[in-house]
Design a protein around this motif. Structure first.
Motif, PDB file in Angstrom:
ATOM      1  N   THR A 157      40.136  92.348  25.116  1.00 60.44           N
ATOM      2  CA  THR A 157      39.155  91.274  25.865  1.00 60.44           C
ATOM      3  C   THR A 157      38.752  89.811  24.669  1.00 60.44           C
ATOM      4  O   THR A 157      38.127  90.420  23.236  1.00 60.44           O
ATOM      5  CB  THR A 157      37.942  91.968  25.787  1.00 60.44           C
ATOM      6  N   TRP A 158      39.054  89.113  24.774  1.00 64.37           N
ATOM      7  CA  TRP A 158      39.126  88.308  23.903  1.00 64.37           C
ATOM      8  C   TRP A 158      37.788  86.776  24.749  1.00 64.37           C
ATOM      9  O   TRP A 158      38.271  86.833  25.436  1.00 64.37           O
ATOM     10  CB  TRP A 158      40.326  86.881  23.183  1.00 64.37           C
ATOM     11  N   ARG A 159      37.212  86.396  23.999  1.00 70.69           N
ATOM     12  CA  ARG A 159      36.181  84.928  24.910  1.00 70.69           C
ATOM     13  C   ARG A 159      36.365  83.867  24.141  1.00 70.69           C
ATOM     14  O   ARG A 159      35.970  83.866  22.621  1.00 70.69           O
ATOM     15  CB  ARG A 159      34.667  85.117  24.941  1.00 70.69           C
ATOM     16  N   LEU A 160      36.466  82.691  24.375  1.00 73.69           N
ATOM     17  CA  LEU A 160      36.837  81.401  23.713  1.00 73.69           C
ATOM     18  C   LEU A 160      35.458  80.872  23.510  1.00 73.69           C
ATOM     19  O   LEU A 160      34.307  80.983  24.628  1.00 73.69           O
ATOM     20  CB  LEU A 160      37.365  80.035  24.993  1.00 73.69           C
ATOM     21  N   VAL A 161      35.001  80.757  22.264  1.00 69.61           N
ATOM     22  CA  VAL A 161      33.898  80.067  21.781  1.00 69.61           C
ATOM     23  C   VAL A 161      33.319  78.850  21.322  1.00 69.61           C
ATOM     24  O   VAL A 161      32.453  78.288  21.441  1.00 69.61           O
ATOM     25  CB  VAL A 161      33.460  80.960  20.740  1.00 69.61           C
ATOM     26  N   THR A 162      34.542  77.916  21.118  1.00 67.92           N
ATOM     27  CA  THR A 162      34.986  76.745  20.420  1.00 67.92           C
ATOM     28  C   THR A 162      36.508  76.224  21.583  1.00 67.92           C
ATOM     29  O   THR A 162      37.690  77.280  21.093  1.00 67.92           O
ATOM     30  CB  THR A 162      34.314  76.518  18.851  1.00 67.92           C
ATOM     31  N   TRP A 163      36.443  75.164  21.146  1.00 66.19           N
ATOM     32  CA  TRP A 163      37.431  74.618  21.654  1.00 66.19           C
ATOM     33  C   TRP A 163      37.431  73.264  21.133  1.00 66.19           C
ATOM     34  O   TRP A 163      36.292  73.140  20.524  1.00 66.19           O
ATOM     35  CB  TRP A 163      37.502  74.671  23.301  1.00 66.19           C
ATOM     36  N   ASN A 164      39.165  72.316  21.526  1.00 61.89           N
ATOM     37  CA  ASN A 164      38.255  70.475  20.221  1.00 61.89           C
ATOM     38  C   ASN A 164      37.847  71.218  19.146  1.00 61.89           C
ATOM     39  O   ASN A 164      36.876  69.714  18.882  1.00 61.89           O
ATOM     40  CB  ASN A 164      37.667  70.145  21.849  1.00 61.89           C
ATOM     41  N   ASP A 165      38.716  71.603  18.181  1.00 59.60           N
ATOM     42  CA  ASP A 165      38.470  71.590  17.776  1.00 59.60           C
ATOM     43  C   ASP A 165      36.903  71.872  16.662  1.00 59.60           C
ATOM     44  O   ASP A 165      36.832  71.117  16.024  1.00 59.60           O
ATOM     45  CB  ASP A 165      39.301  70.503  16.768  1.00 59.60           C
ATOM     46  N   GLY A 166      36.083  72.668  17.851  1.00 62.68           N
ATOM     47  CA  GLY A 166      35.310  73.111  17.610  1.00 62.68           C
ATOM     48  C   GLY A 166      33.725  72.900  17.986  1.00 62.68           C
ATOM     49  O   GLY A 166      32.787  73.030  17.682  1.00 62.68           O
ATOM     50  N   GLU A 167      33.799  72.546  19.108  1.00 62.91           N
ATOM     51  CA  GLU A 167      33.158  72.333  19.948  1.00 62.91           C
ATOM     52  C   GLU A 167      32.521  73.569  20.345  1.00 62.91           C
ATOM     53  O   GLU A 167      33.817  73.868  20.985  1.00 62.91           O
ATOM     54  CB  GLU A 167      33.638  71.045  20.836  1.00 62.91           C
ATOM     55  N   PRO A 168      31.609  73.575  21.156  1.00 62.05           N
ATOM     56  CA  PRO A 168      30.905  74.495  21.209  1.00 62.05           C
ATOM     57  C   PRO A 168      31.583  74.451  23.476  1.00 62.05           C
ATOM     58  O   PRO A 168      31.106  73.177  23.820  1.00 62.05           O
ATOM     59  CB  PRO A 168      29.872  74.749  21.439  1.00 62.05           C
ATOM     60  N   VAL A 169      32.198  76.017  23.519  1.00 57.13           N
ATOM     61  CA  VAL A 169      32.572  75.502  25.100  1.00 57.13           C
ATOM     62  C   VAL A 169      30.594  75.812  25.907  1.00 57.13           C
ATOM     63  O   VAL A 169      29.858  75.733  25.959  1.00 57.13           O
ATOM     64  CB  VAL A 169      33.087  77.135  25.959  1.00 57.13           C
ATOM     65  N   PRO A 170      30.836  74.550  26.739  1.00 60.60           N
ATOM     66  CA  PRO A 170      30.006  73.671  27.978  1.00 60.60           C
ATOM     67  C   PRO A 170      29.201  75.059  28.273  1.00 60.60           C
ATOM     68  O   PRO A 170      29.846  75.916  28.887  1.00 60.60           O
ATOM     69  CB  PRO A 170      30.292  72.764  28.590  1.00 60.60           C
ATOM     70  N   ASP A 171      27.840  74.852  28.785  1.00 64.75           N
ATOM     71  CA  ASP A 171      27.576  76.054  29.929  1.00 64.75           C
ATOM     72  C   ASP A 171      27.652  76.072  31.068  1.00 64.75           C
ATOM     73  O   ASP A 171      28.000  75.259  30.970  1.00 64.75           O
ATOM     74  CB  ASP A 171      25.637  75.746  29.228  1.00 64.75           C
ATOM     75  N   GLY A 172      28.180  77.425  31.344  1.00 63.66           N
ATOM     76  CA  GLY A 172      28.745  77.624  32.568  1.00 63.66           C
ATOM     77  C   GLY A 172      29.728  77.450  32.754  1.00 63.66           C
ATOM     78  O   GLY A 172      30.815  77.980  33.313  1.00 63.66           O
ATOM     79  N   VAL A 173      30.753  77.133  31.581  1.00 60.76           N
ATOM     80  CA  VAL A 173      32.436  77.007  31.633  1.00 60.76           C
ATOM     81  C   VAL A 173      32.834  78.527  30.788  1.00 60.76           C
ATOM     82  O   VAL A 173      31.897  79.014  29.585  1.00 60.76           O
ATOM     83  CB  VAL A 173      32.886  75.928  30.790  1.00 60.76           C
ATOM     84  N   TYR A 174      34.050  78.938  30.840  1.00 64.81           N
ATOM     85  CA  TYR A 174      33.985  80.583  30.240  1.00 64.81           C
ATOM     86  C   TYR A 174      35.822  80.403  30.276  1.00 64.81           C
ATOM     87  O   TYR A 174      35.478  80.634  30.839  1.00 64.81           O
ATOM     88  CB  TYR A 174      32.778  81.815  30.859  1.00 64.81           C
TER      89      TYR A 174
END
Length: 162
Positions: free
Chosen positions: A45-62
């Motif tokens: 199992t893997w969880r996305l922690v940053t996207w779009n070249d380093g932006e944190p995943v917004p609160d409530g989004v997973y």
């Protein structure tokens, strides 16, 4: 004169200390080696922690991805393209490209098509971290961290929405 001699000795000792400290380099810190990207090393199992070249995943989004090495299948639990969470399944494959390295791609079940991008796995380390870069869109960089499991509340939210 004795005072000047002690001051000179102290000054020499300080200068030698500074010279030794300045000689140490960041090369002494070893970077954790990357693993070969195989279904066995992706398994879990893997969880996305940053996207779009380093932006944190917004609160409530997973986004969680669960890879099954034997079947080469995946389960995705995500909420970034909908008001509600979604549980999506499919198959994945890993290919080694002599110029790009390891490339992962996937197809969704129920004839829903292929992933929007194939991803170059630029870093996979044993401590539980991997970086994906979209093959055709280098600004799309995702950082995943290994986790024990998809949280029960996420699974419940995704299954209730179906």
């Amino acid at each position: 004169m004795k005072y000047v001699k002690h001051l000179f000795t102290l000054l020499i000792a300080v200068l030698l200390s500074l010279a030794l400290v300045s000689c140490s380099s960041d090369d002494d810190i070893e970077e954790e080696p990357s693993l070969e990207v195989t279904p066995a090393n992706l398994h879990g199992t893997w969880r996305l922690v940053t996207w779009n070249d380093g932006e944190p995943v917004p609160d409530g989004v997973y986004c969680y991805i669960v890879f099954n090495r034997r079947e080469q299948t995946f389960d995705i639990y995500q909420s970034f393209d909908s008001m509600y969470g979604r549980h999506i399944t499919g198959t994945f494959s890993v290919a080694s490209d002599p110029y790009l390295g390891y490339v992962i791609s996937g197809s969704y079940d129920y004839d829903r098509g292929e992933w929007a991008h194939s991803y170059i796995v630029t870093r996979l380390v044993a401590s539980g971290s991997m970086i994906w870069t979209a093959k055709d869109y280098p600004a799309d960089v995702c950082h995943y961290e290994r986790c024990a499991e998809v949280p029960a509340e996420v699974q419940a939210a995704c299954n209730a929405a179906q």
